[in-house]
Enzyme design. Structure first.
Site, PDB file in Angstrom:
ATOM      1  N   SER A  14       0.817  -1.215   0.000  1.00  0.00           N
ATOM      2  CA  SER A  14       0.000   0.000   0.000  1.00  0.00           C
ATOM      3  C   SER A  14       0.853   1.268   0.000  1.00  0.00           C
ATOM      4  O   SER A  14       0.356   2.342  -0.313  1.00  0.00           O
ATOM      5  CB  SER A  14      -0.906   0.001   1.240  1.00  0.00           C
ATOM      6  OG  SER A  14      -0.118  -0.106   2.405  1.00  0.00           O
ATOM      7  N   CYS A  76       1.834  -6.687   1.513  1.00  0.00           N
ATOM      8  CA  CYS A  76       0.856  -5.998   2.365  1.00  0.00           C
ATOM      9  C   CYS A  76       0.104  -7.053   3.171  1.00  0.00           C
ATOM     10  O   CYS A  76      -0.562  -7.920   2.595  1.00  0.00           O
ATOM     11  CB  CYS A  76      -0.118  -5.215   1.475  1.00  0.00           C
ATOM     12  SG  CYS A  76      -1.472  -4.450   2.370  1.00  0.00           S
ATOM     13  N   GLU A 156       6.096   6.103   8.135  1.00  0.00           N
ATOM     14  CA  GLU A 156       6.101   6.896   6.902  1.00  0.00           C
ATOM     15  C   GLU A 156       6.712   8.292   7.126  1.00  0.00           C
ATOM     16  O   GLU A 156       7.285   8.871   6.213  1.00  0.00           O
ATOM     17  CB  GLU A 156       4.674   7.047   6.354  1.00  0.00           C
ATOM     18  CG  GLU A 156       4.037   5.727   5.967  1.00  0.00           C
ATOM     19  CD  GLU A 156       3.721   5.601   4.486  1.00  0.00           C
ATOM     20  OE1 GLU A 156       3.513   6.613   3.825  1.00  0.00           O
ATOM     21  OE2 GLU A 156       3.713   4.438   4.004  1.00  0.00           O
ATOM     22  N   CYS A 188       2.768  -6.220   9.807  1.00  0.00           N
ATOM     23  CA  CYS A 188       2.601  -5.148   8.822  1.00  0.00           C
ATOM     24  C   CYS A 188       3.997  -4.830   8.327  1.00  0.00           C
ATOM     25  O   CYS A 188       4.923  -4.712   9.130  1.00  0.00           O
ATOM     26  CB  CYS A 188       1.961  -3.921   9.480  1.00  0.00           C
ATOM     27  SG  CYS A 188       1.946  -2.465   8.402  1.00  0.00           S
TER      28      CYS A 188
END
Length: 269
Positions: A14, A76, A156, A188
């Site tokens: 993603s 993912c 991120e 994850c």
């Protein structure tokens, strides 16, 4: 579609999290050509509905199929949990590997007391997919799960060593530690970016399972079985595709892969 040992390995996620899988594949299989697609326009997947996640999985796989890959790796966990069948359908016979099953198998191997913790996005944890996958391998194992939705934006933003990240990690992981788990699955692909922080929080006695390392080992096994391992002596930098913000992605790539990278290609989804 004809594939050979020189055909690329397609990987999608993603956003940037799947770069941990790219790094693990490159480390174990340096000769493999990699096409990586990060769906940066629609990240995160973990908070979306199952219908939406399955639609995104279809789109992402279709983008990789244009490059005639010899294998597709779903980096993912949310798609691995909720839409692996969609990827296999669009892949039309190409071997498909999901990080979830590889991580579950490695966790069972490492656990000594049959108490395993799993952290992931809300969608992955709500799907109960890790508990089911671990239970199929070893029914005696108890699985304790905790969603950690803020870990993705922290990764991120590059907040890998920040007081706020430490506080959030303690809040998320305290309950799992109280359950006496001896193994923790990073469910994850963003989470290995925060691995040092997580290890610091849980202490040295808990084995950390990085699904990126697990999937790299599985990928090698499947490529060998299918006579598709690239034994060329040269190594090529991955071809990186994103659906938005290529410059931001490039900067984060350099942070996580530890080297300068060529331009990132922008594609429509």
């Amino acid at each position: 579609m004809t594939v050979s040992a020189s055909s690329p390995v397609g990987i999608f996620d993603s956003g940037i999290g799947g770069l941990t899988v790219v790094k693990a594949i490159q480390s174990l299989l340096p000769s493999e050509r990699i096409i990586y697609f990060g769906d940066t326009a629609r990240v995160p997947y973990g908070s979306k509905s199952q219908v939406t996640i399955r639609k995104y999985a279809q789109d992402d796989t279709a983008i990789l199929m244009k490059y005639q890959p010899k294998m597709i790796i779903v980096a993912c966990n949310t798609v691995s949990a909720l839409a692996l069948d969609v990827v296999k359908q669009v892949g039309n016979g190409v071997p498909v590997l999901g990080v979830l099953e590889a991580g579950a198998a490695l966790a069972v191997q490492h656990s000594r007391n049959n108490r395993i913790g799993v952290i992931g996005t809300r969608a992955t944890i709500a799907s109960n997919a890790y508990s089911l996958a671990i239970g199929l391998i070893e029914p005696a194992v108890e699985v304790f799960s905790s969603p950690c939705p803020l870990f993705v934006p922290l990764a991120e933003e590059g907040y890998i060593d920040h007081p706020a990240s430490r506080m959030i990690a303690r809040e998320y992981l305290e309950g799992l530690l109280e359950q006496g788990v001896d193994t923790l699955v990073l469910g994850c692909t963003h989470y290995p970016i925060l691995r040092n922080l997580i290890e610091e929080t849980v202490g040295p006695d808990i084995a950390i399972i990085d699904s990126a390392e697990a999937i790299a080992l599985k990928a090698k096994e499947v490529l060998v079985e299918n006579n598709l391992l690239n034994d060329s002596a040269s190594s090529v930098f991955p071809h990186l595709l994103v659906s938005d913000l290529p410059q931001k992605f490039k900067a984060l790539c350099e942070l996580f892969l530890g080297r300068d990278i060529p331009d990132v290609e922008l594609v429509d989804v």
